[in-house]
Write a protein that holds these residues in place. Structure first.
Motif, PDB file in Angstrom:
ATOM      1  N   ARG A 117      51.079  41.143  44.247  1.00  0.00           N
ATOM      2  CA  ARG A 117      50.121  40.089  44.245  1.00  0.00           C
ATOM      3  C   ARG A 117      49.344  39.805  45.306  1.00  0.00           C
ATOM      4  O   ARG A 117      48.273  39.774  45.352  1.00  0.00           O
ATOM      5  CB  ARG A 117      50.769  38.788  43.490  1.00  0.00           C
ATOM      6  CG  ARG A 117      49.872  37.769  43.383  1.00  0.00           C
ATOM      7  CD  ARG A 117      49.923  37.098  42.185  1.00  0.00           C
ATOM      8  NE  ARG A 117      48.917  35.997  42.215  1.00  0.00           N
ATOM      9  CZ  ARG A 117      49.015  35.244  40.815  1.00  0.00           C
ATOM     10  NH1 ARG A 117      49.858  35.135  39.892  1.00  0.00           N
ATOM     11  NH2 ARG A 117      47.825  34.453  40.673  1.00  0.00           N
ATOM     12  N   ASN A 169      42.496  43.376  39.791  1.00  0.00           N
ATOM     13  CA  ASN A 169      42.180  44.677  40.600  1.00  0.00           C
ATOM     14  C   ASN A 169      40.910  44.977  39.483  1.00  0.00           C
ATOM     15  O   ASN A 169      39.895  44.361  39.465  1.00  0.00           O
ATOM     16  CB  ASN A 169      43.323  45.723  40.602  1.00  0.00           C
ATOM     17  CG  ASN A 169      44.069  45.358  41.725  1.00  0.00           C
ATOM     18  OD1 ASN A 169      43.761  44.896  42.893  1.00  0.00           O
ATOM     19  ND2 ASN A 169      45.332  45.642  41.601  1.00  0.00           N
ATOM     20  N   ASP A 170      41.122  46.214  38.797  1.00  0.00           N
ATOM     21  CA  ASP A 170      39.773  46.585  37.921  1.00  0.00           C
ATOM     22  C   ASP A 170      40.038  46.234  36.559  1.00  0.00           C
ATOM     23  O   ASP A 170      39.376  46.803  35.797  1.00  0.00           O
ATOM     24  CB  ASP A 170      39.689  48.064  38.195  1.00  0.00           C
ATOM     25  CG  ASP A 170      40.858  49.070  37.744  1.00  0.00           C
ATOM     26  OD1 ASP A 170      42.168  48.143  37.535  1.00  0.00           O
ATOM     27  OD2 ASP A 170      40.886  50.189  37.861  1.00  0.00           O
ATOM     28  N   GLU A 230      48.488  41.810  47.794  1.00  0.00           N
ATOM     29  CA  GLU A 230      47.815  42.979  48.133  1.00  0.00           C
ATOM     30  C   GLU A 230      46.813  43.395  47.150  1.00  0.00           C
ATOM     31  O   GLU A 230      45.652  43.955  47.237  1.00  0.00           O
ATOM     32  CB  GLU A 230      48.829  44.319  48.105  1.00  0.00           C
ATOM     33  CG  GLU A 230      49.628  44.173  49.454  1.00  0.00           C
ATOM     34  CD  GLU A 230      50.546  45.362  49.297  1.00  0.00           C
ATOM     35  OE1 GLU A 230      50.476  46.405  48.442  1.00  0.00           O
ATOM     36  OE2 GLU A 230      51.506  45.331  50.228  1.00  0.00           O
ATOM     37  N   ALA A 231      46.722  42.622  45.959  1.00  0.00           N
ATOM     38  CA  ALA A 231      45.734  42.813  44.878  1.00  0.00           C
ATOM     39  C   ALA A 231      44.593  41.823  44.807  1.00  0.00           C
ATOM     40  O   ALA A 231      44.736  41.052  45.524  1.00  0.00           O
ATOM     41  CB  ALA A 231      46.455  42.858  43.596  1.00  0.00           C
ATOM     42  N   PHE A 232      43.497  42.313  44.101  1.00  0.00           N
ATOM     43  CA  PHE A 232      42.433  41.393  44.075  1.00  0.00           C
ATOM     44  C   PHE A 232      42.634  40.843  42.710  1.00  0.00           C
ATOM     45  O   PHE A 232      42.826  41.381  41.851  1.00  0.00           O
ATOM     46  CB  PHE A 232      41.140  42.069  44.017  1.00  0.00           C
ATOM     47  CG  PHE A 232      39.716  41.209  43.492  1.00  0.00           C
ATOM     48  CD1 PHE A 232      39.507  40.417  44.437  1.00  0.00           C
ATOM     49  CD2 PHE A 232      39.572  41.488  42.281  1.00  0.00           C
ATOM     50  CE1 PHE A 232      38.136  39.628  44.169  1.00  0.00           C
ATOM     51  CE2 PHE A 232      38.495  40.503  41.979  1.00  0.00           C
ATOM     52  CZ  PHE A 232      37.566  39.734  42.616  1.00  0.00           C
ATOM     53  N   VAL A 233      42.923  39.455  42.816  1.00  0.00           N
ATOM     54  CA  VAL A 233      43.279  38.705  41.683  1.00  0.00           C
ATOM     55  C   VAL A 233      42.171  37.478  41.710  1.00  0.00           C
ATOM     56  O   VAL A 233      42.195  36.454  42.673  1.00  0.00           O
ATOM     57  CB  VAL A 233      44.753  38.377  41.456  1.00  0.00           C
ATOM     58  CG1 VAL A 233      44.818  37.288  40.529  1.00  0.00           C
ATOM     59  CG2 VAL A 233      45.837  39.259  41.594  1.00  0.00           C
ATOM     60  N   GLU A 234      41.433  37.401  40.674  1.00  0.00           N
ATOM     61  CA  GLU A 234      40.324  36.065  40.470  1.00  0.00           C
ATOM     62  C   GLU A 234      40.904  35.426  39.264  1.00  0.00           C
ATOM     63  O   GLU A 234      40.771  36.238  38.044  1.00  0.00           O
ATOM     64  CB  GLU A 234      38.979  36.732  40.562  1.00  0.00           C
ATOM     65  CG  GLU A 234      38.170  35.453  40.387  1.00  0.00           C
ATOM     66  CD  GLU A 234      36.473  36.010  40.363  1.00  0.00           C
ATOM     67  OE1 GLU A 234      35.573  35.135  40.213  1.00  0.00           O
ATOM     68  OE2 GLU A 234      36.432  37.221  40.341  1.00  0.00           O
TER      69      GLU A 234
END
Length: 392
Positions: free
Chosen positions: A383, A6-7, A385-389
């Motif tokens: 996980r 996320n952020d 639903e999250a932004f994970v890079e």
């Protein structure tokens, strides 16, 4: 940056600090090969901790420093150290103590999330409990396995081959002597991770056929090859096996004892007879369980001191008879086990009290299993639903 959640970012330093912690606590020689084996799973743990802390903040749940302090004290006591001694040990080995504090905060935060969001939803009806009790009685006398587990999840089918490779490398590390309990605490995705992977005694009748066939081929102490499931890959440590207790079984094995021990570990070139003689010479000094704990601390003996309440039936076969007949407050003769020479003392003893405890224990097990299953699903959904890079 090795990952973005996320952020928030996870840095190469964060990953390196946690790898040092895992290697130190697992007894693995520090090498580039060991770090490469562990890095993917350690990074996954850091990502999950970030998600857990973010969810706790979303729910306005906070972790107090007193809670962290108490958790630290518990960890130190489990390792027969003080908190200051543990800090010094980390410093001597160039391990950042803050990485342990961050891990503890995430664990406490996640417990609070689960208690708020999941526990109130879980109920076990009378009919469900009756069915579970009946099933337990139908399986009396059947094989049971004392297991520990490590679960490496596959959240995306495209990752299955990569996770399978990680699991193979982890098994190799475990078979080379790494601590299963420490690695389970650090990299396992199962709820049992906080217990060092311990899942307790499992009846053979509830184990899937593929896994049961694997366990039947293992000897006590063996580590299984990775086993695929819809969740991911499972690695099991078979610690012991037995036949489940029967209502007509030995009354002594139904008894529970509060036990203390001093373990003289048998290392590579240790002289077993010398250790046995050392244990025998110590017996006269051990008047009670407090003296056992003091002697264990003086000797720096690992896995020693008071062990808490244990059913006699769950003790290793070599110890059951000795403990069953041992008077409270009397130390045993030196007993040889798989890991060394043991002195045992029964601090207290209690008899089973009919059917009620059995139902209570089964009800607690059913509730715990459902909470753990729903908590794992909750984290998996976070996980997804999250932004994970991942940039590693």
């Amino acid at each position: 940056i090795v990952a973005v959640v996320n952020d928030e970012v996870i840095s190469a330093r964060d990953l390196n600090d946690r790898l040092k912690l895992v290697i130190l606590t697992s007894g693995i020689p520090d090498s580039q090969q060991a770090r490469a084996r562990l890095a993917p799973q350690v990074l996954r743990s850091l990502i999950e901790e970030a998600l857990q802390m973010q969810e706790a903040r979303r729910l306005d749940l906070t972790v107090e420093e007193a809670e962290v302090g108490q958790a630290l004290t518990n960890i130190a006591q489990r390792n027969q150290m003080t908190v200051d001694g543990m800090r010094g040990f980390f410093s001597q080995n160039d391990v950042n103590f803050d990485t342990l504090l961050d891990q503890i905060r995430a664990q406490i935060a996640w417990v609070k999330v689960v208690n708020r969001q999941i526990v109130p939803q879980v109920t076990v009806t009378v009919d469900q409990l009756d069915m579970a009790v009946d099933e337990a009685r139908r399986n009396e006398g059947q094989p049971e396995y004392l297991l520990s587990e490590i679960v490496l999840p596959v959240d995306n089918p495209a990752q299955a081959q990569v996770v399978a490779g990680d699991a193979d490398r982890l098994v190799q590390t475990l078979r080379e002597g790494a601590s299963f309990e420490s690695l389970a605490r650090q990299v396992s995705a199962a709820a049992s991770a906080e217990r060092g992977g311990d899942v307790g005694w499992i009846r053979g009748s509830v184990i899937p056929d593929q896994l049961r066939d694997t366990l039947e081929r293992l000897r006590e102490g063996d580590i299984s090859d990775p086993i695929a499931s819809p969740v991911g890959y499972h690695i099991f440590w078979l610690r012991d096996r037995r036949l489940s207790a029967t209502s007509a079984g030995s009354p002594s094995e139904a008894v529970e004892v509060s036990l203390a021990q001093i373990l003289f570990p048998v290392d590579g070139g240790a002289d077993v007879e010398a250790l046995r003689a050392e244990a025998a010479s110590l017996r006269d000094r051990l008047a009670d369980c407090a003296a056992m704990s003091e002697a264990a601390a003086e000797l720096g003996a690992p896995n020693s001191g008071e062990l808490g309440w244990l059913p006699v039936a769950e003790l290793p076969p070599a110890f059951r008879e000795a403990v069953a007949s041992l008077p409270v407050g009397q130390v045993s003769a030196p007993l040889e086990g798989a890991t060394g020479i043991h002195l045992l003392m029964v601090c207290d003893r209690r008899q089973p009290q009919g059917d009620a405890p059995e139902r209570e224990q089964i009800a607690e097990r059913l509730e715990r299993e459902r909470v753990e299953r729903l908590a794992r699903r909750y984290l998996r959904d976070l996980r997804k639903e999250a932004f994970v890079e991942v940039r590693l």
